[in-house]
Design an enzyme around this catalytic site. Sequence first.
Site, mmCIF file in Angstrom:
data_model
loop_
_atom_site.group_PDB
_atom_site.id
_atom_site.type_symbol
_atom_site.label_atom_id
_atom_site.label_comp_id
_atom_site.label_asym_id
_atom_site.label_seq_id
_atom_site.Cartn_x
_atom_site.Cartn_y
_atom_site.Cartn_z
ATOM 1 N N GLY A 256 0.937 -1.070 -0.058
ATOM 2 C CA GLY A 256 0.029 0.154 0.077
ATOM 3 C C GLY A 256 0.901 1.330 -0.010
ATOM 4 O O GLY A 256 0.421 2.194 -0.762
ATOM 5 N N ASP A 257 1.967 1.252 0.764
ATOM 6 C CA ASP A 257 2.864 2.428 0.758
ATOM 7 C C ASP A 257 3.546 2.505 -0.343
ATOM 8 O O ASP A 257 3.566 3.666 -0.886
ATOM 9 C CB ASP A 257 3.790 1.960 1.960
ATOM 10 C CG ASP A 257 3.280 1.828 3.249
ATOM 11 O OD1 ASP A 257 2.178 2.164 3.476
ATOM 12 O OD2 ASP A 257 3.995 0.730 3.916
#
Length: 324
Positions: A256-257
């Site tokens: 996600g990052d």
Amino acid sequence: MFLTVTCNPALDWMMRLPAFAEGVTNRSAADDLSYGGKGVNVATMLHRFGQDACASGFIAGTTGTALVEGVEAAGVPCDFVRLDAGQTRINVKMKRPRADGSLEETEINGCGPAVGPVAIATLRRRIERLGSDDCLVLSGSLAPGCPADLYADLAAAAAEHGARCVVDTTGTALTEALAARPFLVKPNNHELAELAGCDAADEAAVVAAARDLARAGARFVLVSCGAAGALLVDAKGLIARGAAPAGALVNSVGAGDSMVAGFLAGLAGASLPGRESLCPGADDAVYALRLGLAAGSATAFSPSLASAGQVSDLLPVTFVEPCN
Ligand SMILES: O=P(O)(O)OC[C@@]1(O)O[C@H](CO)[C@@H](O)[C@@H]1O
């Protein structure tokens, strides 16, 4: 410059286990250390995309020193506020093959050291030095001792100085930060479904919940949907829908990052090979979504955060459909 803030960074201790049972001694087959926490991962990926990024937040003790040394050794400048007591947490990430060959991931995230008002004031002063060319990225859970409106306050401080702000967190820390009109928020479909009380698999309901976040103040809402891809939404509704490329999950930590970093780097003009031929004349946000999806998937298919080369390799098989 991108300044990422991680209130509760971590040494991520990755363990591959052939099997796992409760109440007995389990032994791993392979271990690996990464320097993590959501904002640290975003800064690392932005750096890999050639962007000027600095990692900030709070660190403590010898584990905090190890974290800064590791991040700086990877070429990412750090500007953390050191706490007087405690240790930066160690988060354990266990990976184990299931009988059907898929991967089971279990995480035990530490609580982390307590952060007091003096440390928060020091961090705030650093944010007050940002200007209109800068972007503040507030990512991850709040550390013990941080007020629930900390991200809202830091986002407002950035906005007062003309800097853009990105918020990647959940619950009240996210909803409170909307008042500062962040440029981007990145919930996943499950977090949005929990906020809105809807089904995470119902795309129309998830888009409506994301549109509500945009109407409450966010310029863009990037909704990550795991293997199903991602949705980009603004106050009018769905801007684009992206499908994640096919591949075997190796590690979801930091995926996600990586998506956030890819999206931001895409908007900042990071040109990976193939931008022109893949997206001739594409709207910037659509290209950014494509780069974000490719970056998230490349990390998910690698043992740790993906390289820029691995992201480039996935771009040709990452598809985004503009919706307006
Ligand atoms: O406890 P939080 O702050 O919610 O999440 C922390 C964390 O799980 O998130 C990163 C992956 O996104 C990891 O590097 C880190 O261990």
